[in-house]
Design an enzyme around this catalytic site. Sequence first.
Site, PDB file in Angstrom:
ATOM      1  N   ARG A  62       6.517 -18.630  -0.067  1.00  0.00           N
ATOM      2  CA  ARG A  62       6.405 -17.349  -0.014  1.00  0.00           C
ATOM      3  C   ARG A  62       7.513 -16.670   0.923  1.00  0.00           C
ATOM      4  NH1 ARG A  62       2.713 -13.797  -1.693  1.00  0.00           N
ATOM      5  NH2 ARG A  62       1.242 -15.267  -1.849  1.00  0.00           N
ATOM      6  N   HIS A 106      -2.075   2.379  -5.639  1.00  0.00           N
ATOM      7  CA  HIS A 106      -3.447   1.198  -5.531  1.00  0.00           C
ATOM      8  C   HIS A 106      -4.596   1.782  -6.384  1.00  0.00           C
ATOM      9  CE1 HIS A 106      -5.971  -2.035  -4.370  1.00  0.00           C
ATOM     10  NE2 HIS A 106      -6.944  -1.090  -4.291  1.00  0.00           N
TER      11      HIS A 106
HETATM   12  C1  GRF Z   1      -1.921  -0.275 -11.761  1.00  0.00           C
HETATM   13  O1  GRF Z   1      -3.282  -0.129 -12.162  1.00  0.00           O
HETATM   14  C2  GRF Z   1      -1.486  -0.044 -10.282  1.00  0.00           C
HETATM   15  O2  GRF Z   1      -2.261   0.887  -9.490  1.00  0.00           O
HETATM   16  C3  GRF Z   1      -1.770  -1.567  -9.974  1.00  0.00           C
HETATM   17  O3  GRF Z   1      -1.175  -2.354 -10.827  1.00  0.00           O
HETATM   18  C4  GRF Z   1      -1.462  -1.654 -12.072  1.00  0.00           C
HETATM   19  C5  GRF Z   1      -0.253  -1.629 -12.804  1.00  0.00           C
HETATM   20  O4  GRF Z   1       0.010  -1.120 -13.970  1.00  0.00           O
HETATM   21  N1  GRF Z   1      -1.203  -1.810  -8.515  1.00  0.00           N
HETATM   22  P1  GRF Z   1       1.361  -0.824 -14.755  1.00  0.00           P
HETATM   23  O5  GRF Z   1       2.152  -2.201 -14.720  1.00  0.00           O
HETATM   24  O6  GRF Z   1       2.005   0.133 -13.963  1.00  0.00           O
HETATM   25  O7  GRF Z   1       0.953  -0.535 -16.201  1.00  0.00           O
END
Ligand code: GRF
Length: 210
Positions: A62, A106
């Site tokens: 990582r 998030h």
């Molecule tokens: C979203 O729900 C975001 O909050 C989370 O991952 C998802 C990504 O969706 N971190 P996208 O790829 O932007 O459609």
Amino acid sequence: MTCRVVVLLSGRGSNFRAIAEAGLPIEIAAVISNRLQAAGLDYARERGIPAIALDHTEHPDREAYDALLADEVERHRPDLVVLAGYMRILSTAFIARFEDRLLNIHPSLLPMFPGLKTHERALEEGVKVHGCTVHFVTPQLDHGPIVIQAAVPVRADDTPDTLSARVLAQEHRIYPQAVRWFAEGRLVKKDGRVNLKDDPASQSVLSTGA
Ligand code: GRF
């Protein structure tokens, strides 16, 4: 000077799309994904934005992967790095390198439900309000200074899918807003909190969605 943004994503990229289509005073300098097949990369290419895949499975270590990733990000001279569905935990070295210019979205009202499966967990807990949060990234997972949140009601007949769709619509509203504020130099971070410049009461930082 236009704010240069680098977007990191792993999947469909709907938040990236919302940011790209919001008419913000930014230049998206590159989109980088750890997954070769991420739909977000295709959309970037359609828009003529440099789209780069850095396959993490080829770099089992990582720290080593994140060092490569950080170099690639840096190459595009970002003022801001936007995590938009980037589904890997970043090393502390990466976070330190982009501190104060690294935002994440998030899908919960932090500090509730950090980590994965937030909609399932919200339904299990029986919360009546759920939502999403844009925050600055710190080494503690899903826990940095909060820029903006949007709340949605939880309905009795919600499933993880219906709830996540309602939250996602709000994500598409608040992430562009947060990026706009950043680009305009309006986000002031102090003692782990974010205030909005020229808005002493920070009224507009709280956003409630339907
Ligand atoms: C979203 O729900 C975001 O909050 C989370 O991952 C998802 C990504 O969706 N971190 P996208 O790829 O932007 O459609």
